[in-house]
Every structure is written in C-alpha cells, then in structure tokens.
Design an enzyme around this catalytic site. Structure first.
Site, PDB file in Angstrom:
ATOM      1  N   ASP A  31      45.813  51.840  48.276  1.00 25.37           N
ATOM      2  CA  ASP A  31      44.756  50.737  48.064  1.00 25.37           C
ATOM      3  C   ASP A  31      43.454  51.119  47.103  1.00 25.37           C
ATOM      4  OD1 ASP A  31      43.140  48.429  48.819  1.00 25.37           O
ATOM      5  OD2 ASP A  31      44.707  48.147  50.098  1.00 25.37           O
ATOM      6  N   LEU A  33      40.897  49.239  47.569  1.00 28.12           N
ATOM      7  CA  LEU A  33      39.801  48.856  48.412  1.00 28.12           C
ATOM      8  C   LEU A  33      39.037  47.695  47.822  1.00 28.12           C
ATOM      9  CD1 LEU A  33      38.543  51.971  50.249  1.00 28.12           C
ATOM     10  CD2 LEU A  33      40.615  50.496  50.865  1.00 28.12           C
ATOM     11  N   ASN A  35      39.576  44.486  48.013  1.00 28.53           N
ATOM     12  CA  ASN A  35      39.301  43.386  49.192  1.00 28.53           C
ATOM     13  C   ASN A  35      39.762  43.784  50.414  1.00 28.53           C
ATOM     14  OD1 ASN A  35      38.689  40.653  49.474  1.00 28.53           O
ATOM     15  ND2 ASN A  35      41.001  40.311  49.871  1.00 28.53           N
ATOM     16  N   LEU A  59      46.605  50.218  41.115  1.00 30.65           N
ATOM     17  CA  LEU A  59      47.711  50.104  40.311  1.00 30.65           C
ATOM     18  C   LEU A  59      47.547  50.116  38.906  1.00 30.65           C
ATOM     19  CD1 LEU A  59      50.056  47.232  42.347  1.00 30.65           C
ATOM     20  CD2 LEU A  59      50.146  49.946  42.517  1.00 30.65           C
ATOM     21  N   PHE A  80      52.163  45.043  48.697  1.00 32.01           N
ATOM     22  CA  PHE A  80      51.332  43.793  48.994  1.00 32.01           C
ATOM     23  C   PHE A  80      50.195  44.069  48.028  1.00 32.01           C
ATOM     24  CE2 PHE A  80      52.975  45.636  52.781  1.00 32.01           C
ATOM     25  CZ  PHE A  80      53.538  44.413  53.511  1.00 32.01           C
ATOM     26  N   SER A 124      55.140  34.203  47.554  1.00 34.17           N
ATOM     27  CA  SER A 124      54.244  33.331  48.455  1.00 34.17           C
ATOM     28  C   SER A 124      54.829  31.846  48.262  1.00 34.17           C
ATOM     29  CB  SER A 124      53.002  33.105  47.949  1.00 34.17           C
ATOM     30  OG  SER A 124      52.364  31.994  48.284  1.00 34.17           O
ATOM     31  N   ALA A 125      54.653  31.101  49.401  1.00 33.72           N
ATOM     32  CA  ALA A 125      55.241  29.549  49.173  1.00 33.72           C
ATOM     33  C   ALA A 125      54.639  28.822  48.232  1.00 33.72           C
ATOM     34  CB  ALA A 125      55.031  28.898  50.448  1.00 33.72           C
ATOM     35  N   TYR A 148      47.067  31.960  40.132  1.00 32.45           N
ATOM     36  CA  TYR A 148      47.432  32.917  41.277  1.00 32.45           C
ATOM     37  C   TYR A 148      48.873  32.670  41.400  1.00 32.45           C
ATOM     38  CZ  TYR A 148      48.649  34.062  45.840  1.00 32.45           C
ATOM     39  OH  TYR A 148      49.256  34.935  46.955  1.00 32.45           O
ATOM     40  N   LYS A 152      52.723  34.971  40.860  1.00 32.84           N
ATOM     41  CA  LYS A 152      53.833  35.142  41.586  1.00 32.84           C
ATOM     42  C   LYS A 152      55.156  34.860  41.112  1.00 32.84           C
ATOM     43  CE  LYS A 152      51.200  36.866  45.187  1.00 32.84           C
ATOM     44  NZ  LYS A 152      51.358  38.358  45.488  1.00 32.84           N
ATOM     45  N   ASP A 294      46.069  20.459  46.674  1.00 30.71           N
ATOM     46  CA  ASP A 294      46.579  20.674  48.065  1.00 30.71           C
ATOM     47  C   ASP A 294      47.787  19.661  48.013  1.00 30.71           C
ATOM     48  OD1 ASP A 294      45.268  22.762  48.948  1.00 30.71           O
ATOM     49  OD2 ASP A 294      43.938  21.297  50.397  1.00 30.71           O
TER      50      ASP A 294
HETATM   51  P1  NAD Z   1      44.474  41.316  51.231  1.00 27.04           P
HETATM   52  O1  NAD Z   1      43.504  40.859  50.004  1.00 27.04           O
HETATM   53  O2  NAD Z   1      43.947  41.462  52.487  1.00 27.04           O
HETATM   54  O3  NAD Z   1      45.191  42.579  50.887  1.00 27.04           O
HETATM   55  C1  NAD Z   1      45.584  43.034  49.511  1.00 27.04           C
HETATM   56  C2  NAD Z   1      45.286  44.558  49.216  1.00 27.04           C
HETATM   57  O4  NAD Z   1      45.649  44.764  47.806  1.00 27.04           O
HETATM   58  C3  NAD Z   1      43.489  44.612  49.276  1.00 27.04           C
HETATM   59  O5  NAD Z   1      43.581  45.652  50.397  1.00 27.04           O
HETATM   60  C4  NAD Z   1      43.146  45.003  48.010  1.00 27.04           C
HETATM   61  O6  NAD Z   1      42.142  45.999  48.149  1.00 27.04           O
HETATM   62  C5  NAD Z   1      44.438  45.713  47.478  1.00 27.04           C
HETATM   63  N1  NAD Z   1      44.724  45.719  46.028  1.00 27.04           N
HETATM   64  C6  NAD Z   1      44.527  44.546  45.151  1.00 27.04           C
HETATM   65  N2  NAD Z   1      44.463  44.745  43.859  1.00 27.04           N
HETATM   66  C7  NAD Z   1      44.862  46.183  43.750  1.00 27.04           C
HETATM   67  C8  NAD Z   1      45.376  46.939  42.856  1.00 27.04           C
HETATM   68  N3  NAD Z   1      45.366  46.690  41.409  1.00 27.04           N
HETATM   69  N4  NAD Z   1      45.313  48.386  43.168  1.00 27.04           N
HETATM   70  C9  NAD Z   1      45.173  48.637  44.572  1.00 27.04           C
HETATM   71  N5  NAD Z   1      45.184  47.730  45.419  1.00 27.04           N
HETATM   72  C10 NAD Z   1      44.857  46.703  45.208  1.00 27.04           C
HETATM   73  O7  NAD Z   1      45.509  40.142  51.112  1.00 27.04           O
HETATM   74  P2  NAD Z   1      46.754  39.844  51.940  1.00 27.04           P
HETATM   75  O8  NAD Z   1      46.568  38.580  52.520  1.00 27.04           O
HETATM   76  O9  NAD Z   1      47.105  41.085  52.843  1.00 27.04           O
HETATM   77  O10 NAD Z   1      48.034  39.862  50.971  1.00 27.04           O
HETATM   78  C11 NAD Z   1      48.910  40.602  50.702  1.00 27.04           C
HETATM   79  C12 NAD Z   1      49.772  39.915  49.719  1.00 27.04           C
HETATM   80  O11 NAD Z   1      50.354  39.063  50.274  1.00 27.04           O
HETATM   81  C13 NAD Z   1      49.239  39.616  48.291  1.00 27.04           C
HETATM   82  O12 NAD Z   1      50.026  40.000  47.249  1.00 27.04           O
HETATM   83  C14 NAD Z   1      48.983  38.311  48.511  1.00 27.04           C
HETATM   84  O13 NAD Z   1      49.148  37.424  47.381  1.00 27.04           O
HETATM   85  C15 NAD Z   1      50.418  37.917  49.221  1.00 27.04           C
HETATM   86  N6  NAD Z   1      50.165  36.622  49.975  1.00 27.04           N
HETATM   87  C16 NAD Z   1      49.365  36.284  50.884  1.00 27.04           C
HETATM   88  C17 NAD Z   1      49.075  35.156  51.833  1.00 27.04           C
HETATM   89  C18 NAD Z   1      47.926  34.999  52.556  1.00 27.04           C
HETATM   90  O14 NAD Z   1      47.661  33.672  52.680  1.00 27.04           O
HETATM   91  N7  NAD Z   1      47.163  35.984  53.044  1.00 27.04           N
HETATM   92  C19 NAD Z   1      50.251  34.276  51.292  1.00 27.04           C
HETATM   93  C20 NAD Z   1      51.241  34.421  50.589  1.00 27.04           C
HETATM   94  C21 NAD Z   1      51.092  35.545  49.918  1.00 27.04           C
HETATM   95  N1  UFG Z   2      41.826  23.034  54.986  1.00 27.49           N
HETATM   96  C1  UFG Z   2      41.000  22.524  55.294  1.00 27.49           C
HETATM   97  N2  UFG Z   2      39.422  23.022  55.577  1.00 27.49           N
HETATM   98  C2  UFG Z   2      39.498  24.341  54.978  1.00 27.49           C
HETATM   99  C3  UFG Z   2      40.445  25.081  54.573  1.00 27.49           C
HETATM  100  C4  UFG Z   2      41.836  24.451  54.547  1.00 27.49           C
HETATM  101  O1  UFG Z   2      41.096  21.365  55.755  1.00 27.49           O
HETATM  102  O2  UFG Z   2      38.280  24.898  55.194  1.00 27.49           O
HETATM  103  C5  UFG Z   2      43.187  22.532  55.018  1.00 27.49           C
HETATM  104  C6  UFG Z   2      43.891  22.437  53.448  1.00 27.49           C
HETATM  105  O3  UFG Z   2      43.699  21.474  52.920  1.00 27.49           O
HETATM  106  C7  UFG Z   2      45.250  22.735  53.920  1.00 27.49           C
HETATM  107  C8  UFG Z   2      45.517  23.415  55.230  1.00 27.49           C
HETATM  108  O4  UFG Z   2      44.002  23.542  55.804  1.00 27.49           O
HETATM  109  O5  UFG Z   2      45.776  21.288  54.171  1.00 27.49           O
HETATM  110  C9  UFG Z   2      45.840  24.975  54.848  1.00 27.49           C
HETATM  111  O6  UFG Z   2      44.945  25.310  53.867  1.00 27.49           O
HETATM  112  P1  UFG Z   2      44.889  26.947  53.494  1.00 27.49           P
HETATM  113  O7  UFG Z   2      43.742  27.299  52.280  1.00 27.49           O
HETATM  114  O8  UFG Z   2      44.793  27.758  54.650  1.00 27.49           O
HETATM  115  O9  UFG Z   2      46.415  27.227  53.011  1.00 27.49           O
HETATM  116  P2  UFG Z   2      47.092  26.662  51.695  1.00 27.49           P
HETATM  117  O10 UFG Z   2      48.330  26.340  52.398  1.00 27.49           O
HETATM  118  O11 UFG Z   2      46.420  25.822  50.949  1.00 27.49           O
HETATM  119  O12 UFG Z   2      47.460  28.010  50.753  1.00 27.49           O
HETATM  120  C10 UFG Z   2      47.681  29.036  51.400  1.00 27.49           C
HETATM  121  C11 UFG Z   2      47.050  30.278  50.569  1.00 27.49           C
HETATM  122  C12 UFG Z   2      48.013  30.255  49.216  1.00 27.49           C
HETATM  123  C13 UFG Z   2      49.539  30.557  49.526  1.00 27.49           C
HETATM  124  C14 UFG Z   2      49.708  29.496  50.344  1.00 27.49           C
HETATM  125  C15 UFG Z   2      51.296  29.402  50.621  1.00 27.49           C
HETATM  126  O13 UFG Z   2      45.758  30.209  50.318  1.00 27.49           O
HETATM  127  O14 UFG Z   2      47.619  31.439  48.481  1.00 27.49           O
HETATM  128  O15 UFG Z   2      49.108  29.372  51.664  1.00 27.49           O
HETATM  129  O16 UFG Z   2      51.496  30.835  51.240  1.00 27.49           O
HETATM  130  F1  UFG Z   2      50.020  30.363  48.535  1.00 27.49           F
END
Ligand code: NAD
Ligand code: UFG
Length: 335
Positions: A31, A33, A35, A59, A80, A124-125, A148, A152, A294
């Site tokens: 990582d 770090l 985020n 990376l 991830f 991701s969805a 973003y 994906k 949305d």
């Molecule tokens: P997160 O930000 O908590 O974790 C991602 C990690 O990757 C972080 O620790 C960050 O420091 C590290 N990172 C980023 N770029 C890097 C690089 N260039 N080199 C090394 N490390 C790096 O996010 P998460 O929620 O754990 O998500 C993990 C993965 O799942 C991501 O690819 C994200 O896009 C995907 N994803 C997340 C969600 C969600 O809602 N959390 C939904 C769909 C997909």
């Molecule tokens: N919402 C609110 N208030 C907020 C945040 C969200 O009303 O402060 C609502 C949104 O409008 C939506 C629902 O809550 O209806 C969920 O919103 P999120 O932002 O939690 O999630 P999304 O489905 O919009 O998107 C998330 C991630 C994307 C990912 C997607 C599918 O942010 O990166 O899920 O995995 F791609």
C-alpha cells in the site's frame, strides 16, 4: 499460499487480509498509504495474532514493484489498490487514469514477467452506469458516467484482453455493490478522509455527533419512499467473496465477472432508520435535491456468484449497521 494484496491497508483490503491470514495464507501487503493508515494492518495482526509482511510501495513505482515479485514467489494477487472518489475523479481525471489504469498495467506486467497468473480485481457496480434494469446481471451493458467508473471499465477490458490472449491467466473481476459494516471486533472499519461521500459512513458520523444531519439526496425517485435504493453488502461478506473467488481461480483459467451483492435493495431512509436503531438514537436528516449522476435503484442479481463460487451474502442490514456502529462508536476519529 503466498498472496500479494495491493491496497491492503484500505477498507476492503484490510478485512480481506484478515480472512486470508485466518485461512492460513502468507500475506505480503502492499500500500502507498495514500488513503489509509498502517494502523489498520497492525490491528489485523492483533486480531489474528499472525504477522504480515508490509511494503509501502506505490503501484506506479514499477521498479520497486518488480523487486517484490523477484524476491517473493506469489501464488496469486488480490488487487484492491485504487482511487475511488467519484467527485474527485471529475476534477483530477488524469490522476485517476494514471493511478487506476497505469497502476494496474504495471502490476500485471510484473505478474507476467514473474509467472504469476492469478488475479482478483476490485471492480464495481458503477460499471453498469444508469443503463441496466434491476436486478443487474453480469452481462448488462457497461456504461460509466464518471471518470472513476471509466477506469474500472477500462481495467476490466484490459484484463479481458489479457486473458483472451494468454490462456495461462485466471482473473476474477468482482463487481462490488455498496460495501458497509465492519469486522465484529470493532477494531477495523472504514476510515474516510474528510467528509464521507458514501451514505453509511456519513450516517455513522452523524450518529457519533461529528456532523449535524444527514443530507438525503432526493425523495422524489420512483421508489417506495422516494429515496434512492442500493444493495448494501457487509464488508465481511465481501471479504468472504474474495476467498471464494480465489479458490475458483486455483482450478480454472479465463476471465470471470461476478456481482458481489445481496440481491436486496434498501432505501436511504431505511438505512437511516436501521442505523438509528443500532445506535439507539435519533438520526436527524433533511431532504435535499437529487445528487447528479445518481440512479434511482441499483441492486445485484448475485446468482452467478452463488452458482459458480458457492458464495452468497449472509449478513443483513441490521448486522451491517450494528457492526459499523461498534467501529464508529469505539473509534470516533478513525484510526
Ligand atoms: P480504500 O481507499 O480504503 O483502499 C484502497 C487502498 O489502495 C488505500 O489503502 C490506498 O492507500 C491504496 N492505494 C491507492 N492507490 C495506490 C497505489 N497507486 N499504490 C499503492 N496503493 C494504492 O478503498 P476501498 O473501499 O477499500 O476500495 C478497495 C477497492 O475496491 C478500490 O479499487 C475501489 O475502487 C473498489 N471499490 C470500492 C467500493 C466502495 O464503495 N468502497 C465499491 C466498489 C469498488
Ligand atoms: N446518499 C445520500 N446522502 C449522502 C450520501 C448518499 O442521500 O450523504 C444516497 C445516494 O443518493 C444514494 C445512496 O445514498 O441513493 C447511496 O449513495 P453512496 O454514495 O453511498 O453509493 P453509490 O451507490 O452512489 O456509489 C457507491 C460508490 C461508487 C460505487 C457504487 C457501486 O460511491 O464508487 O457504490 O459500487 F461505484
């Protein structure tokens, strides 16, 4: 097995690393770090009483990345690492393409050079955009509505081409729906930087008194209560889905796309209500206009993952809120 986990210190990576250790695998955690904090992995080691080899590497640093592959003999990679803030991806698109797409290219190039051909990728969805009809199936058209999401889709396409060109690859493209919750210990969980973009961490910060109210983005959707509906999946279920996908890759080659969702939708108001029960307090909210980009309703058809992997989500929204609240209550400032 020896597994490289990129983005291991992050929210989903740390929970999955924990399960990998519990399953007896050796983990090298990578990582930068950007985020996250190392503290998440320290706690993973505390919970499991097992040690991780941690490498703070970006990376994009292909030299250091290659050095790790030269030194270790990995059986598989769970990838991830990535930037994930939708709004930020509009402001800094090149950073997103560089990090998420070029970072993945570096990774798979090193993997191929050192004969590692098993990869699980965090998709991701969001790849379904607004185009799909629910429940979303894996062959629904892909149509991202933000940079973003396009990273994906691009990575999915690159990995699909790679697997078509070289039959040694085994690749799982896991399309997560909406991850929430935390490990039941309350020691690890989601630790967003600044104001959370996502609903559940925002609601959690309101519940713990850090923010005055939840802003509900739209109550005029064509849903039962007018608010947006999503498929919230417990992060431990998601982590278990990775273990199942890894198992599948051990015995098959090719590229596979699987939805990781529950198949059930919950509205914004349902989430607020369930969280307020978990926290034992009223959560104040106000209705605001819709958020741009949305969709009204998004939830998975998770039957392919059930059939192919023998995996399905077991935990419900109530447990998600209880576990998320335990983490938030005991770690109000995060790590
Ligand atoms: P997160 O930000 O908590 O974790 C991602 C990690 O990757 C972080 O620790 C960050 O420091 C590290 N990172 C980023 N770029 C890097 C690089 N260039 N080199 C090394 N490390 C790096 O996010 P998460 O929620 O754990 O998500 C993990 C993965 O799942 C991501 O690819 C994200 O896009 C995907 N994803 C997340 C969600 C969600 O809602 N959390 C939904 C769909 C997909
Ligand atoms: N919402 C609110 N208030 C907020 C945040 C969200 O009303 O402060 C609502 C949104 O409008 C939506 C629902 O809550 O209806 C969920 O919103 P999120 O932002 O939690 O999630 P999304 O489905 O919009 O998107 C998330 C991630 C994307 C990912 C997607 C599918 O942010 O990166 O899920 O995995 F791609």
């Amino acid at each position: 097995m020896k597994i490289l986990v990129t983005g291991a210190a992050g929210y989903i990576g740390s929970h999955t690393t924990l399960l990998l250790l519990e399953a007896g695998h050796d983990v090298v955690a990578l990582d930068n770090l950007a985020n996250s904090k190392y503290e998440s992995l320290r706690r993973v080691q505390e919970i499991t009483q097992k040690s991780i080899s941690f490498r703070q590497i970006d990376l994009l640093d292909d030299f250091s990345l290659d050095e790790i592959f030269a030194r270790e003999n990995f059986d598989a990679v769970l990838h991830f690492a990535g930037l994930k803030a939708v709004g930020e991806s509009f402001v800094e698109p090149l950073r997103y393409y560089q990090n998420n797409v070029a970072g993945t290219l570096n990774l798979v190039q090193s993997m191929a050079k050192h004969g590692v051909y098993k990869l699980v990728f965090s998709s991701s969805a969001t790849v379904y955009g607004a185009s799909g009809t629910v429940p979303l199936v894996e062959n629904s058209p892909m149509a991202a509505v933000n940079p973003y999401g396009r990273t994906k889709i691009q990575v999915e396409e690159i990995l699909g081409d790679l697997s078509a060109a070289d039959p040694r690859w085994s690749i799982a493209l896991l399309r997560y729906f909406n991850p929430a919750g935390a490990h039941p210990s309350g020691l690890i969980g989601e630790d967003p930087e600044g104001a959370p973009n996502n609903l559940v961490p925002f609601v959690a910060q309101v519940a713990v008194g850090q923010r005055p109210r939840v802003v509900v983005f739209g109550a005029d959707y064509e849903t039962d209560d007018g608010t947006g509906v999503r498929d919230y999946i417990h992060v431990m279920d998601l982590a278990e889905g990775h273990i199942a996908a890894l198992g599948h890759l051990m015995t098959s080659t090719g590229a596979y796309r699987w939805n990781l969702g529950t198949g059930r939708g919950a509205s914004v108001l349902e989430v607020i209500d369930e969280f307020s029960k978990a926290a034992g307090k009223t959560i104040v909210y106000e209705i605001a206009p819709r958020r741009q980009g949305d969709v009204a309703v998004s939830y998975a058809d998770p039957s392919a993952a059930r059939a192919d992997l023998g995996w399905s989500a077991e935990r419900d929204l109530k447990q998600m809120c209880q576990d998320h609240w335990r983490w938030q209550r005991t770690n109000p400032q995060g790590y």
